[in-house]
Motif scaffolding. Structure first.
Motif, PDB file in Angstrom:
ATOM      1  N   GLU A 131       0.811  -1.216   0.000  1.00 23.68           N
ATOM      2  CA  GLU A 131       0.000   0.000   0.000  1.00 23.68           C
ATOM      3  C   GLU A 131       0.842   1.262   0.000  1.00 23.68           C
ATOM      4  OE1 GLU A 131      -3.428   2.036  -0.446  1.00 23.68           O
ATOM      5  OE2 GLU A 131      -3.195  -0.146  -0.431  1.00 23.68           O
ATOM      6  N   ASP A 132       1.940   1.261   0.749  1.00 25.89           N
ATOM      7  CA  ASP A 132       2.778   2.464   0.824  1.00 25.89           C
ATOM      8  C   ASP A 132       3.897   2.443  -0.228  1.00 25.89           C
ATOM      9  OD1 ASP A 132       4.225   0.390   1.905  1.00 25.89           O
ATOM     10  OD2 ASP A 132       5.032   1.548   3.577  1.00 25.89           O
ATOM     11  N   GLU A 151       5.542   2.709  -4.126  1.00 29.19           N
ATOM     12  CA  GLU A 151       5.394   3.703  -5.189  1.00 29.19           C
ATOM     13  C   GLU A 151       5.793   3.080  -6.528  1.00 29.19           C
ATOM     14  OE1 GLU A 151       7.643   7.148  -4.137  1.00 29.19           O
ATOM     15  OE2 GLU A 151       6.311   7.684  -2.473  1.00 29.19           O
ATOM     16  N   ARG A 200      -3.867   5.157  -4.045  1.00 32.00           N
ATOM     17  CA  ARG A 200      -5.165   4.796  -3.470  1.00 32.00           C
ATOM     18  C   ARG A 200      -6.006   3.931  -4.408  1.00 32.00           C
ATOM     19  NH1 ARG A 200      -7.269  10.169  -0.093  1.00 32.00           N
ATOM     20  NH2 ARG A 200      -5.460  10.315   1.284  1.00 32.00           N
ATOM     21  N   GLN A 233      -3.984  16.128   1.382  1.00 31.78           N
ATOM     22  CA  GLN A 233      -4.062  14.689   1.634  1.00 31.78           C
ATOM     23  C   GLN A 233      -5.508  14.252   1.788  1.00 31.78           C
ATOM     24  OE1 GLN A 233      -1.637  14.377   5.147  1.00 31.78           O
ATOM     25  NE2 GLN A 233       0.283  14.218   3.996  1.00 31.78           N
TER      26      GLN A 233
END
Length: 451
Positions: free
Chosen positions: A305-306, A308, A322, A396
């Motif tokens: 999820e985190d 890139e 997301r 954000q």
């Protein structure tokens, strides 16, 4: 120069050759790509015959300045167009200036890019550009691409018609062999200029043209027709895969701009690859050279999820945020972090356009307005009299991808010693400068995609 007899007065071109020219799509202006060689010379005379006295018939000659006879070719083109009463544009390009010899496709590919860049520049909406590619060129292209290991799209060869810049490119001679065109050109008494580079077998295409294709044609008569059928079958397959991608795009992109990774993951790998490649092409970018699309797609969909994950191409990147994939162009960056916004003078800021316009009847001078990117610590009040918020946290909360946040223009007004944030890109604007009757007497307009 290859010279036939003196041009035959009133020579009647065969109807079979005239038909594809006379049946061209509706157009405003008709351009002939005129090199001075046999094929384009025939096409020029054929167009003049089919559209006699047409004021909207023009020619363009690209002088690559690479051959010893380039000046002779240019002069030949001028004389032919003058004799036919056709307006000619001559464009000289400096192919070597861009270090073309070190490019991936060598000097040939660099010359092609330079040539097509000029075509795109001159074509306007409603214009057609005719090119004289014929059946032998198509056979050579299909075989050349096969040897390079191309896929089905490459084996479809050159399309008879496609978009080019604001106009369209049409190849009306694709159904004719070069031998047929040469016979008709000689019967018409045409002369033309030979390009000395066409016999240099150091170039792959020339090697195929002079050494390989003649042997294949001797062994398999009708080779051009066979390869033309192969190209047509591949083109039909390409049309089907593009149609499939269009259908799947509507299902996998609820907003029409981004791809949902969850829905993309439900497709088989070949369809995932097809959809991503279609997305890149229809966005106007070249496909990147990727050996293992499966691994790249897996990274985009399944990275933590985190993470890139990123697919990089020339002028763009595909990134994930997301649960969605974004195709991000390489936007130009603002030259400085602080620029004054002057009334009624549009400001291009990266891929944004910012304007400050007076409300009807407004005569007061606006306060000083400056534009900047986020430097850290900026705060504002999203709602008048409401609590203040940090811009970083608010972006954000709005779900703005991290790579966009540093680019978004922040607009500030200066009133004496006090400076106030009045706009954040096109995401938020103070009521003082927006709405039907902005209190400041000036309307601030911030738009994306500045040219």
């Amino acid at each position: 120069m290859t010279t036939g007899a003196k041009p035959v007065p009133g020579f009647a071109w065969p109807e079979a050759l005239c038909a594809p020219v006379r049946s061209l799509p509706a157009h405003n202006r008709l351009w002939i790509a005129f090199s001075g060689g046999l094929d384009s010379t025939l096409l020029l005379h054929l167009a003049a015959y089919c559209f006699p006295g047409g004021p909207d018939l023009r020619a363009v000659h690209i002088n690559h300045q690479l051959q010893a006879n380039s000046a002779q070719s240019e002069q030949f083109c001028r004389q032919n167009c003058e004799a036919l009463g056709i307006e000619l544009q001559v464009r000289r390009v400096d192919v070597r200036a861009g270090n073309a010899e070190g490019s991936a496709g060598g000097i040939e590919e660099a010359a092609r890019h330079a040539r097509y860049a000029v075509f795109e520049e001159i074509l306007q909406a409603g214009d057609l550009l005719l090119m004289a590619h014929h059946a032998d060129d198509q056979a050579e292209t299909v075989l050349f691409r096969m040897l390079r290991g191309t896929g089905v799209r490459g084996l479809a060869g050159m399309p008879r018609e496609r978009a080019l810049g604001a106009g369209r490119l049409v190849r009306p001679l694709l159904g004719f062999d070069r031998a047929q065109l040469s016979k008709w050109a000689n019967e018409a008494g045409l002369s033309w200029v030979e390009d000395p580079s066409n016999v240099d077998e150091r170039f792959d295409r020339n090697f195929l043209r002079h050494r390989i294709l003649p042997e294949l044609k001797e062994r398999w008569p009708g080779l051009n027709a066979r390869l033309r059928h192969t190209a047509a079958a591949c083109a039909a397959q390409v049309a089907l895969t593009d149609r499939l991608a269009e259908i799947q795009w509507r299902d996998c992109s609820p907003d029409g701009r981004h791809l949902c990774t969850e829905r993309l993951s439900q497709l088989p790998l070949p369809e995932q690859k097809n959809l991503l490649r279609w997305w890149i092409r229809t966005s106007g970018f070249e496909l990147p050279s990727i050996q293992d699309w499966g691994q790249v797609i897996s990274d985009l969909i399944h990275a933590r999820e985190d993470g890139e994950p990123e697919l990089l191409g020339a002028g763009f990147a595909i990134r994930r945020f997301r649960g969605r994939l974004y195709l991000v162009p390489d936007w130009s960056e603002p030259e400085t972090t602080n620029v004054e916004l002057r009334p009624e003078q549009p400001l291009c800021w990266g891929n944004w356009r910012i304007r400050l316009l007076p409300v009807a009847g407004q005569k007061q001078t606006p306060p000083a307005i400056r534009v900047s990117t986020r430097q850290g610590g900026e705060r504002f009040r999203p709602v008048p009299d409401g609590p203040g918020k940090r811009v970083k946290k608010w972006l954000q909360e709005q779900g703005i991808p991290p790579w966009e946040r540093p680019r978004i223009p922040l607009v500030f007004s200066q009133d004496g010693e006090e400076e106030t944030l009045i706009a954040i890109g096109d995401l938020w604007c103070s009521g003082q400068y927006s709405g039907g009757a902005p209190a400041a007497g000036w309307r601030l307009i911030v738009e994306r995609d500045c040219d």
